[in-house]
Structures are given as C-alpha cells and as structure tokens.
Design an enzyme around this catalytic site. Structure first.
Site, PDB file in Angstrom:
ATOM      1  CG  ASP A   1     -30.085  12.961  28.057  1.00 11.97           C
ATOM      2  OD1 ASP A   1     -28.917  13.007  27.605  1.00 11.97           O
ATOM      3  OD2 ASP A   1     -30.752  11.917  28.101  1.00 11.97           O
TER       4      ASP A   1
ATOM      5  CG  ASP B   1     -24.838  15.844  28.124  1.00 13.91           C
ATOM      6  OD1 ASP B   1     -23.822  15.737  27.420  1.00 13.91           O
ATOM      7  OD2 ASP B   1     -25.844  15.125  27.985  1.00 13.91           O
TER       8      ASP B   1
ATOM      9  CG  ASP C   1     -25.808  14.333  24.539  1.00 11.67           C
ATOM     10  OD1 ASP C   1     -24.712  13.868  24.196  1.00 11.67           O
ATOM     11  OD2 ASP C   1     -26.652  13.695  25.184  1.00 11.67           O
TER      12      ASP C   1
END
Length: 619
Positions: A505, A509, A310
């Site tokens: 995080d 996600d 990410d």
C-alpha cells in the site's frame, strides 16, 4: 463515439445477411430458385468483404486469426454454388460478432455505471450560506454538505456526529456503512441517510473516486494473453481444417464435402468466447470491490502460486490502536483515556489522532483543552477541565513529573507506549500497537485453498516486530528490514518458482508491485504511487477481498478454457462427420454455429460468478 460506430457497423452486418436469408427463402418457396440464390449471394458479399478487410488488417499486424476459416468457408460455398450454406455462415458469423458486442456491453455495464456516477458539482458552505460549486473549486479543508442521495464528491472526514453511506457501487457491500465523526468517507459512495457535513481531505482530481475512474478507463482497453494464445492456436486449427477438407475432396472426388468441412470448421464466435469470459470476470471482480486493470492481469491472477504481503497497512490495519491501558494508583481507565484524548484533540500526530478515535469509539465526551503546548515528536501539555495534563513519550512525561523513566509495562515488539500524567502525578500508560486485520487467518487459509503454495511477508520493519505480528499465521517465510530494491529482488527471485503476486500500500511498495506478475494495491488508503504501479486495486480497505478476486479470476479462466476445449473438440468432430458425408454444407453450417453460440453463452456464465464467501454471507 468510436464504440458506438462499431456497434452500428456490427448491427448492419447482421441485418444485411438476415434480410438476404429471409428474402431468399421467400423466393425459394415461391418457386424462384434462381432469384433465391442471387439474394443469398448478395447477402453474403458485405459480410465477406468486411471479414477480408479485417483479415488483411490482422495479417498487417502479424496476426493470423481463426476468421480465415470463416472466409474460406463462405468463399468455397459461393464458388461451388452452395449459396444457402454461405448465407447461413454469414448470418451466424455476423451474429457472433454482434453477440460479442452485446456481451462486452453487458459485462462492462457496472463499470460504465461507475463512470456515469461521477458527480459534477458539490454543495459548499461559504459566507454563511450554501453554494453549488464545480468540483475543481473544492479546496482542502472546505466544509461540504452531502444531502440524502448525493454521491460523495471528494474524499473527506465526516464532520457530523454520524453518517450512513452506501458503498455498494465501490465495494459490493449490500448494507449502508455507519460512519462516526472524524471517520473517512470515500468519494463515490452515496449518502443513504440524513444530510451530513464533510471536510474535504483531498481535491477532486486526487480523490479515490477520480482515481478509480481513471483505472476503469484503462481496464476497458486490454486484450487478454489467452486471446492471443487462441490466435496462435489458429495456425494449427487452420492446418487441420485444410487437411481434412483436402483429404475429403481427394479421396471422394466430391468438392461439396470439402465445402461442408470448411463450413463446419467456421469458428467465428469461438475466438470471442475467451475475451467474453474474461471481460465478464473483470465486471464481477469490480462488483466485489476488486478493480483489475485488464483481462491480462485477470488471466495472470488465475495462475498465481506465490503471494508476497507487505506488513503495515496490508497485513495489519496500518493505524495504531490502543491494546492496553495500564493504570497507576487505580485511576479509572476510561478517565485516563478521557484526559489523554481531550488533550490530543489539539495534536495532528497520528498516535494522538488514534487516541482521540479510541475515546470516541467508547462514546467518551471530550472536553475542549486550553493552554495547549505541543513539543513536536515528544508530547503535549495543557489543561483539561481544570487539570494539568501531560501526554507523550515516557522520557518526556517522566522529566515533567520528577519520576525516573522506564517504570512502565513492557510492550510487545513494535508497540508504542504513551505516558499520561495528571496534576503532576503519573496516571498511567496507553499501549498502542498496529494489530493484524480482522479475519486475516481465515483469509490466508482461503488463499491456500485457492491454490496459493507460498505466502511470504516482506517488510521494512524490524525482524522481531514482524515475527511477533505474524505469529501463528503459518507463513512460509518472513523477510524483514527490506529496502524497496530488496523487495524487488525478493519478487524477482520468487518469480523463478512460478507466477508471483505482491500486495502493498505504500510508495515504497510501488517498485515491487510493478515487478510482480500481478501487483495488488490497497487503494482505499494506500499511496497513489502504489495504485498506479499495481495491476489490481482493492477499492475497499479489506484485504479479504483479495480472495474473492483470485477466485473470480480462476473461475473466469476456467470457463474460458472450458469454452475453448468444448468448441474446438466439437468442431473437429463435426469436420470428420462432414468429411465422411454425414453432413451437407447447410447442415454443417447450422450445426457449427449452434456449437459456437452455445460456447459464447457458456462464456457468459462468468457474469454470474459469486465467490464462496459471499455466497455463505447471503445464506
């Protein structure tokens, strides 16, 4: 309690055959061979009974383990009067299970230390004094006193000028960390300096340390896929053992050779080598700030081929920072920052807080603003040291100083411009951006060396922002403007090419983390949902620890495989030697158990794994 009872049983099962072996030897040298045989026989019985019970339980669960060979060897030895060989196997089998208990206890010591450090009370400022209160009584915004040596009880922000905390129990950092006023202090760290004050930002149950403890408890109840694979190998190994024993008896007519083959084949501690190595790997990873939720994820982590990252909060820091101060009319840049930060002290907006933090990092003394008016989402107006200051978006400030908007520096994709006006005149712009984490290029290069073939970026941000931020990193692909379900689809697509690790995080996600072979959450500042969905949690806000975790996982798996191959190879060689008559049952028992103990000790090497980057840092 259950673990204590199990340890006591394993200790008793070791002491009983040891006592039988020693007393039998004493009778043997006293010329009482018949009594010695009885002593050895009696010493074997409890171990054999316990072993048969365990085998029946395994068969009831549909599992066939290598312990069957140990039971066959003891039974055959007793049947043909080889009681000394039987007692040796019993001693070494019970010794192996005892060694397993010791190894797991040693490997999990750091985890138990983590659990034992959970604070029960905190010192709270209340009614003009200090009061010791239970953790559950702490509420958001409470002011706590953290004395020297105290464990920080809840997540909070430092309210004193400076604090020094020891985070070694959480992150492996050997030196105390200096925290300035307003910095986040993680629960579970220890005050290594003078007493400081902490404002609680989370209650006890939601704090980092409480979450880590819950994850540790989950990690202590797992069985590795490699261990189950060893159980599946047991059918083949059992077949080979019986075939060699039967052939030795058939072609020589000597049943003692078959007994010797069975005794040599006893692999009781061998099947413990895999879990011992992997549990040791869990302990080492936790020591370096990587909490792996079980031996299964650790084994999967060692085989990862594709990494999906990410962007915000993972590849980047996740907090806006000032990258440029553009001054109008040659006003001093620190003065522009001082006015903006002093006024923004009255705002809770993340960009405002980032500006305040930047000013404090430069040791600027911030005045207390007055007559502050905040227009949510647009900007703030107020007085600072007798000057009227306006801070906010370009349009917001331009309208109030009679200037056309758009007359400003062009920021990079993804950057934020904060306009600052003083006394009706444009003072300048603060250019804010979310920069890459420090050392990210070196970390990605290290992961390549660890065997990661593909590294992809998956973000919900705009494509031009993602491309700008990752320029020069050499990623294998960038997937931008993704929704959570599209991230899941990307993970599932990449899984076709081999095991996939996803690192994130945020709450968005969490589905992708759960879908990946190994999901990794940034646990220090990440969302609780991502930490719950993940298989691995980085306990410190440093993504470079991911490389240490993967290296530890691969080396622990390598040690486990080393133990399996060496143990089985030596066992087969010993069986052949016994079948050819070169080993008696007693000699075979001693040889095989020496092999098994060596294999277990080899597995324990995983307790001392040190990642290469950590070794370089110590030199």
């Amino acid at each position: 309690m259950q673990q204590t009872s199990t340890n006591r049983l394993k200790t008793a099962l070791l002491l009983f055959p040891v006592a039988g072996l020693l007393s039998g030897i004493a009778f043997y040298f006293a010329g009482r061979d018949d009594v010695a045989g009885i002593a050895w026989f009696i010493g074997v019985v409890p171990v054999l009974v316990a072993l048969l019970v365990e085998i029946l339980r395994s068969l009831w669960r549909g599992e066939v383990g290598l312990d069957i060979v140990a039971a066959l060897s003891m039974t055959a030895a007793l049947t043909f009067g080889e009681t000394l060989a039987a007692i040796v196997v019993a001693v070494m089998y019970s010794g192996g299970t005892f060694l397993e208990s010791f190894a797991e206890g040693r490997a999990r010591r750091e985890m138990h230390d983590l659990l034992s450090r959970v604070p029960r009370t905190a010192t709270l400022h209340r009614n003009g004094g200090l009061e010791e209160v239970p953790l559950d009584d702490i509420e958001l915004g409470d002011l706590l006193l953290i004395r020297q040596g105290d464990v920080v009880p809840v997540d909070g922000s430092v309210s004193s000028d400076v604090a020094f905390v020891d985070t070694s129990a959480l992150t492996g950092e050997s030196l105390p960390v200096r925290l300035s006023r307003g910095a986040d202090a993680m629960s579970g760290s220890t005050n290594a300096g003078e007493p400081f004050e902490l404002t609680a930002t989370r209650c006890a149950k939601e704090s980092t340390y409480a979450g880590i403890v819950r994850l540790v408890e989950e990690a202590q109840h797992s069985k590795a896929p490699m261990a189950r694979l060893a159980d599946r190998w047991s059918l083949g190994f059992l077949a080979v053992t019986v075939a060699i024993a039967f052939a030795a008896w058939w072609f020589t007519g000597d049943p003692i050779r078959a007994v010797a083959v069975l005794v040599v084949a006893t692999p009781c501690p061998l099947i413990l080598a895999v879990p011992v190595a992997l549990v040791a790997g869990l302990s080492r990873a936790a020591h370096f700030g990587v909490l792996i939720k079980g031996a299964g994820p650790l084994e999967a982590m060692a085989r990862i081929r594709t990494l999906i990252l990410d962007k915000t909060g993972t590849l980047t820091d996740g907090r806006p920072q000032i990258v440029l101060i553009d001054s109008h009319d040659d006003m001093d840049k620190d003065e522009i920052l001082h006015f903006a930060a002093a006024l923004d002290q009255a705002s809770k907006h993340p960009v405002a807080q980032a500006i305040v933090a930047a000013a404090k990092a430069r040791d600027l003394v911030l005045s207390v603003p007055s007559e502050v008016v905040e227009i949510p989402g647009e900007g703030v107006v107020g007085n600072v040291d007798g000057h009227k200051v306006i801070v906010g978006g370009d349009d917001f400030v331009a309208q109030r100083v009679g200037r056309a908007s758009g007359d400003h520096p062009v920021g990079a994709p993804g950057s934020v411009l904060v306009a600052v006006a003083v006394d009706g005149q444009m003072a300048g712009y603060l250019v804010m951006a979310d920069p890459l984490r420090k050392g990210i290029s070196a970390m990605l290069a290290r992961l390549r060396r660890e065997g990661i073939a593909r590294i992809l970026l998956a973000t919900g941000d705009r494509a031009e922002v993602a491309e700008h931020v990752t320029e020069g990193l050499g990623l294998d692909g960038i997937r931008a403007e993704l929704t959570p379900d599209q991230k899941v689809l990307l993970v599932l697509t990449e899984c076709k090419n081999g095991p996939v690790m996803m690192v994130g995080d945020g709450v968005n996600d969490a589905p992708a983390l759960a879908a990946a072979d190994v999901g990794v959450a940034m646990g220090a500042r990440g969302a609780a949902a991502s930490a719950e969905a993940a298989d691995v949690v980085l306990l410190v806000d440093r993504i470079d620890r991911l490389g240490s975790g993967i290296e530890i996982a691969r080396r622990a798996r390598h040690i486990a495989m080393e133990s399996v191959v060496a143990g089985i190879s030596l066992s087969v060689a010993g069986m052949i030697a016994a079948a050819l008559g070169y080993l008696t049952p007693v000699q075979g028992a001693l040889l095989q158990e020496a092999i098994d103990v060596a294999v277990i000790l080899n597995a324990l090497r995983a307790l001392w794994i040190v990642p290469h980057d950590e070794m370089a840092g110590q030199e």
